[in-house]
Design an enzyme around this catalytic site. Structure first.
Site, PDB file in Angstrom:
ATOM      1  N   LYS A 197       0.840  -1.216   0.000  1.00  0.00           N
ATOM      2  CA  LYS A 197       0.000   0.000   0.000  1.00  0.00           C
ATOM      3  C   LYS A 197       0.870   1.260   0.000  1.00  0.00           C
ATOM      4  O   LYS A 197       0.640   2.196  -0.764  1.00  0.00           O
ATOM      5  CB  LYS A 197      -0.920  -0.026   1.229  1.00  0.00           C
ATOM      6  CG  LYS A 197      -1.648   1.270   1.502  1.00  0.00           C
ATOM      7  CD  LYS A 197      -2.714   1.583   0.480  1.00  0.00           C
ATOM      8  CE  LYS A 197      -3.140   3.039   0.569  1.00  0.00           C
ATOM      9  NZ  LYS A 197      -4.054   3.443  -0.473  1.00  0.00           N
ATOM     10  N   CYS A 251      -3.262  10.595   1.338  1.00  0.00           N
ATOM     11  CA  CYS A 251      -2.493   9.394   0.988  1.00  0.00           C
ATOM     12  C   CYS A 251      -1.138   9.729   0.376  1.00  0.00           C
ATOM     13  O   CYS A 251      -0.100   9.499   0.991  1.00  0.00           O
ATOM     14  CB  CYS A 251      -3.296   8.544   0.013  1.00  0.00           C
ATOM     15  SG  CYS A 251      -4.744   7.806   0.784  1.00  0.00           S
TER      16      CYS A 251
END
Ligand SMILES: NC(=O)c1ccc[n+]([C@@H]2O[C@H](COP(=O)([O-])OP(=O)(O)OC[C@H]3O[C@@H](n4cnc5c(N)ncnc54)[C@H](O)[C@@H]3O)[C@@H](O)[C@H]2O)c1
Length: 402
Positions: A197, A251
């Site tokens: 991720k 993010c």
């Protein structure tokens, strides 16, 4: 039954999607205002298709609460910012959430962490909490990839990753996600899921930084970066991204720091890319000042920033380049410069207007910071304005570029 812990940008659509597909769900958030709004059938942020999804989930019996439930499955989607000093992942919310869950959960419950974490965080932070509870909980890491603005579609169609200690546990969790996810669901171990991720977002950050660095080189030596990227991308193995005013959101502008914090010796490229992207709002200020000089504009009150969010057509302003830019101005200029964003109703700043026409009328120089559809469809309104188009989206009017 699943208890989704944290009903923000990730937890809310996930809980609604599960409920709409027949899973019994309770959504829990410590923020009672969020819980109250959802109980009143109101969505808490703007997102295409979210309202309909909330209706479907309510029809299927989803419950919202500020209390943790006694169930077999928990999905934890709480914030994981970075510590600005050490650059390491800040696990304070994650710790609190898991500590609260283990107090109430069934003995062999499964705790699925969706929050993005750096490799080793589950072993370092989550596992000790579970072990000290003396419960036999399974821990799973299932990081989320969905893109704000397209969340409902992507939840159903993206590929997902499930990191677990055993295939048996992973397969049980996979079944839950398969209730709504048509994409491929890959099973792996927890550390690989954690690292994957963070790597995905770091890859994006580095590629954006390359485009931004090219923009600076081309501006310095009077070359057209957009034309150069367009031609270079004709090469079958080249795909350069577009430069822009900076990188925001929860993010891409955050997760690469986790690697810099944990592996400072090996992350020079990642660190440099972060610094390049973080330098872009200051670069935009320099461009604004150059353009003001050229056009005899001597006050920031004649300049307007279009867009406060970090990307088009969402209402999320976290880490947005416009906010980074405003933070770099001194107080007087920050107060004076006009601001406008069609997605943001709440007043965040002085001289923030709430109507596009009023905003345009009040300035000489418009700086396009975000390419919301609204401005793409209203280009004509900018007809007699000086324009700095940091997104290269204005098609039919003369503009300054990055
Ligand atoms: N936003 C995105 O686009 C995105 C995409 C992929 C992954 N992620 C990751 O997902 C995670 C969540 O991000 P987000 O954008 O949904 O955050 P968010 O801030 O929108 O939502 C988090 C919610 O958790 C609640 N919360 C905090 N502590 C809690 C606790 N102890 N118990 C219950 N609720 C609690 C907060 O009140 C908030 O409503 C982060 O790790 C983020 O990096 C986000």
């Amino acid at each position: 039954m699943v208890n989704v812990v944290g009903l923000g940008y990730i937890g809310l659509p996930t809980s609604l999607m599960l409920a709409a597909h027949g899973i019994e769900v309770v959504g829990t958030d410590v923020n009672i205002d969020i819980v109250k709004k959802l109980r009143n059938k109101e969505i808490t942020f703007k997102e295409e298709g979210l309202e309909e999804l909330l209706d479907r989930a309510i029809d299927k019996g989803i419950v919202f609460s500020d209390e943790y439930q006694v169930v077999d499955y928990y999905i934890v989607a709480v914030p994981t910012p970075y510590d600005s000093l050490t650059k390491r992942v800040d696990t304070v919310y994650l710790k609190q959430a898991v500590e609260s869950v283990v107090k109430v959960c069934n003995n062999d419950a499964t705790i699925i962490v969706e929050s993005t974490v750096s490799p080793g965080t589950i072993d370092r932070v989550v596992r000790p909490i579970v072990e000290s509870s003396h419960k036999k909980c399974n821990i799973v890491h299932a990081p989320e990839r969905i893109l704000p603005g397209n969340m409902v579609y992507e939840l159903q169609n993206n590929s997902r990753t499930i990191g677990a200690d055993s295939e048996k546990v992973a397969k049980r969790v996979k079944k839950i996600y398969e209730s709504f996810c048509k994409g491929e669901i890959v099973i792996t171990d927890i550390r690989t899921a954690e690292m994957t991720k963070v790597v995905e977002n770091t890859y994006r950050d580095i590629n954006i930084a390359f485009a931004n660095e090219l923009a600076k080189i081309c501006r310095y030596d009077d070359m057209d970066v957009y034309e150069i990227i367009k031609i270079a991308n004709r090469h079958p193995r080249v795909n350069i991204l577009s430069p822009g005013p900076g990188v925001g959101g929860h993010c891409i502008s955050v997760d690469p720091w986790f690697l810099v914090g944990d592996y400072p010796k090996f992350s020079q490229l990642i660190s440099t890319a972060r610094h390049i992207n973080d330098s872009m709002p200051i670069y935009v200020i320099d461009r604004i000042k150059e353009i003001m000089d050229k056009n005899n504009i001597d006050s920031f009150s004649d300049v307007g920033l279009y867009g406060l969010t970090y990307k088009p057509n969402v209402d999320d302003t976290r880490e947005s380049p416009t906010i980074q830019l405003l933070n770099q101005l001194d107080e007087k200029d920050r107060d004076e410069i006009k601001k406008y964003d069609p997605m943001i109703e709440k007043k965040m700043y002085k001289n923030q207007l709430n109507n596009l026409q009023d905003f345009v009328d009040s300035v000489k120089l418009v700086v396009i910071m975000v390419d919301h559809s609204e401005i793409l469809n209203s280009e004509k309104l900018l007809n007699d304005k000086i324009i700095l188009d940091t997104k290269n989206v204005i098609k039919n009017l003369p503009t300054y570029k990055l």
